[in-house]
Design an enzyme around this catalytic site. Structure first.
Site, PDB file in Angstrom:
ATOM      1  N   GLU A   5       0.858  -1.189   0.000  1.00  0.00           N
ATOM      2  CA  GLU A   5       0.000   0.000   0.000  1.00  0.00           C
ATOM      3  C   GLU A   5       0.893   1.236   0.000  1.00  0.00           C
ATOM      4  OE1 GLU A   5      -2.870   0.506   3.211  1.00  0.00           O
ATOM      5  OE2 GLU A   5      -3.641   2.338   2.296  1.00  0.00           O
ATOM      6  N   ASP A  31       9.639   7.288   1.498  1.00  0.00           N
ATOM      7  CA  ASP A  31       9.159   7.311   0.116  1.00  0.00           C
ATOM      8  C   ASP A  31       9.032   5.892  -0.455  1.00  0.00           C
ATOM      9  OD1 ASP A  31       8.896   7.666  -2.661  1.00  0.00           O
ATOM     10  OD2 ASP A  31      10.070   9.506  -2.626  1.00  0.00           O
ATOM     11  N   ASP A  43      -1.842  11.708  -3.777  1.00  0.00           N
ATOM     12  CA  ASP A  43      -2.019  13.168  -3.822  1.00  0.00           C
ATOM     13  C   ASP A  43      -2.359  13.601  -5.248  1.00  0.00           C
ATOM     14  OD1 ASP A  43      -1.413  14.022  -1.073  1.00  0.00           O
ATOM     15  OD2 ASP A  43       0.538  13.121  -1.479  1.00  0.00           O
ATOM     16  N   LYS A 102      -2.901  21.289  -9.823  1.00  0.00           N
ATOM     17  CA  LYS A 102      -2.402  22.379 -10.681  1.00  0.00           C
ATOM     18  C   LYS A 102      -1.497  21.805 -11.773  1.00  0.00           C
ATOM     19  CE  LYS A 102      -2.543  25.861  -7.101  1.00  0.00           C
ATOM     20  NZ  LYS A 102      -1.837  26.296  -5.929  1.00  0.00           N
ATOM     21  N   THR A 109     -11.649   5.278   3.233  1.00  0.00           N
ATOM     22  CA  THR A 109     -10.455   5.856   3.848  1.00  0.00           C
ATOM     23  C   THR A 109     -10.781   7.269   4.340  1.00  0.00           C
ATOM     24  OG1 THR A 109      -9.587   6.915   1.868  1.00  0.00           O
ATOM     25  CG2 THR A 109      -8.983   4.603   2.200  1.00  0.00           C
TER      26      THR A 109
HETATM   27  C1  LIG Z   1      -4.180  12.154  -0.329  1.00  0.00           C
HETATM   28  S1  LIG Z   1      -3.397  11.193   0.869  1.00  0.00           S
HETATM   29  C2  LIG Z   1      -4.413   9.732   0.922  1.00  0.00           C
HETATM   30  C3  LIG Z   1      -4.124   8.861   2.109  1.00  0.00           C
HETATM   31  C4  LIG Z   1      -4.947   7.567   2.225  1.00  0.00           C
HETATM   32  N1  LIG Z   1      -4.664   6.641   1.151  1.00  0.00           N
HETATM   33  C5  LIG Z   1      -6.426   7.866   2.287  1.00  0.00           C
HETATM   34  O1  LIG Z   1      -7.136   7.541   1.315  1.00  0.00           O
HETATM   35  O2  LIG Z   1      -6.876   8.406   3.311  1.00  0.00           O
HETATM   36  C6  LIG Z   1      -1.958  10.624   0.009  1.00  0.00           C
HETATM   37  C7  LIG Z   1      -0.899  10.048   0.909  1.00  0.00           C
HETATM   38  O3  LIG Z   1       0.152   9.542   0.102  1.00  0.00           O
HETATM   39  C8  LIG Z   1       1.379   9.836   0.741  1.00  0.00           C
HETATM   40  N2  LIG Z   1       2.441   9.774  -0.282  1.00  0.00           N
HETATM   41  C9  LIG Z   1       2.576  10.551  -1.359  1.00  0.00           C
HETATM   42  N3  LIG Z   1       3.657  10.183  -2.078  1.00  0.00           N
HETATM   43  C10 LIG Z   1       4.215   9.138  -1.407  1.00  0.00           C
HETATM   44  C11 LIG Z   1       5.367   8.346  -1.632  1.00  0.00           C
HETATM   45  N4  LIG Z   1       6.151   8.524  -2.707  1.00  0.00           N
HETATM   46  N5  LIG Z   1       5.636   7.376  -0.740  1.00  0.00           N
HETATM   47  C12 LIG Z   1       4.861   7.173   0.341  1.00  0.00           C
HETATM   48  N6  LIG Z   1       3.755   7.901   0.605  1.00  0.00           N
HETATM   49  C13 LIG Z   1       3.446   8.877  -0.256  1.00  0.00           C
HETATM   50  C14 LIG Z   1       1.163  11.183   1.374  1.00  0.00           C
HETATM   51  O4  LIG Z   1       2.060  11.420   2.439  1.00  0.00           O
HETATM   52  C15 LIG Z   1      -0.277  11.055   1.864  1.00  0.00           C
HETATM   53  O5  LIG Z   1      -0.344  10.558   3.176  1.00  0.00           O
END
Ligand SMILES: C[S@@+](CC[C@H](N)C(=O)[O-])C[C@H]1O[C@@H](n2cnc3c(N)ncnc32)[C@H](O)[C@@H]1O
Length: 214
Positions: A48, A100, A123, A127, A190
């Site tokens: 995940e 990461d 994310d 933009k 989520t």
């Molecule tokens: C918009 S949030 C969604 C979180 C969760 N999946 C939810 O639906 O509630 C996106 C998450 O992806 C994480 N994220 C983004 N790029 C990542 C990466 N390269 N490795 C690990 N986590 C990452 C961010 O820190 C953030 O917590």
């Protein structure tokens, strides 16, 4: 220069969260290849990427003890809370990576190691000037294809229509994945999705299977 797919965010941590972040079971994304067979005693592995608050991640692992979950996020508060939940519930089928997920995939996950991947609400970077930060791009689609076994299932969800289209374009143009739009997977709501639905946004689910091509 490496383009990051995440925003740096860090709230104030409680003492309990700070202790949880010292847990020796917490993995770093960089380092030598993991022996995932040993780590998870041969159970099929779901990766995940970006579990966020981790609120659902522990529930899912607890409900599926015959599967293993390798889960990564950079979000320190979420990582700490998930470690606390894992210890409280004594779960042995989940390994948390603080950092990461792309570095983890490059450095620590062997070829053909994963049985499933979940990228639920990466994310959106809405933009245009930030689109380069989106997680789903041709290079990462190829990286994931390499780390997945043939037959592995990749589930994605997003509330950004433009990103959904980009995901479809890039994954469906690649030679490794077959699939497309899907019914909402039987996944728990989520944290992010709950807020997206409250704001009236529409969620797109996508589902792909790794083909047996190299
Ligand atoms: C918009 S949030 C969604 C979180 C969760 N999946 C939810 O639906 O509630 C996106 C998450 O992806 C994480 N994220 C983004 N790029 C990542 C990466 N390269 N490795 C690990 N986590 C990452 C961010 O820190 C953030 O917590």
């Amino acid at each position: 220069m490496t383009i990051r797919t995440y925003k740096g965010r860090r709230g104030r941590l409680t003492d309990r969260q700070l202790v949880a972040l010292q847990d020796p079971a917490l993995l770093r994304p960089e380092g030598s290849q993991l022996d995932l067979g040993e780590l998870f005693t041969g159970r099929p592995i779901t990766l995940e990427i970006g579990f966020g608050s981790g609120r659902r991640t522990a529930d899912i692992a607890q409900a599926e003890p015959d599967r293993a979950f390798l889960v990564a996020d950079v979000f320190t508060t979420g990582v700490a809370d998930l470690m606390i939940a894992i210890r409280e519930r004594n779960l042995n089928n989940i390994a948390v990576v603080h950092g990461d997920a792309l570095v983890l995939l490059q450095e620590r996950v062997p070829t053909a190691a994963l049985h499933a991947v979940r990228t639920w609400f990466p994310d959106p970077w809405p933009k245009a000037r930030h689109h380069k930060r989106r997680l789903i791009n041709a290079a990462n689609v190829a990286l994931l294809a390499d780390r997945c076994l043939p037959g592995a299932v990749w589930e994605l969800a997003t509330d950004d229509a433009d990103y959904a289209q980009q995901m479809r374009q890039v994954i469906e143009q690649s030679p490794w994945w077959s699939g497309g739009r899907a019914e909402r997977a039987a996944r728990a709501l989520t944290h992010y999705e709950e807020r997206a639905l409250q704001a009236g946004r529409t969620v797109t689910d996508l589902r792909y299977r790794r083909l047996a091509v190299t």
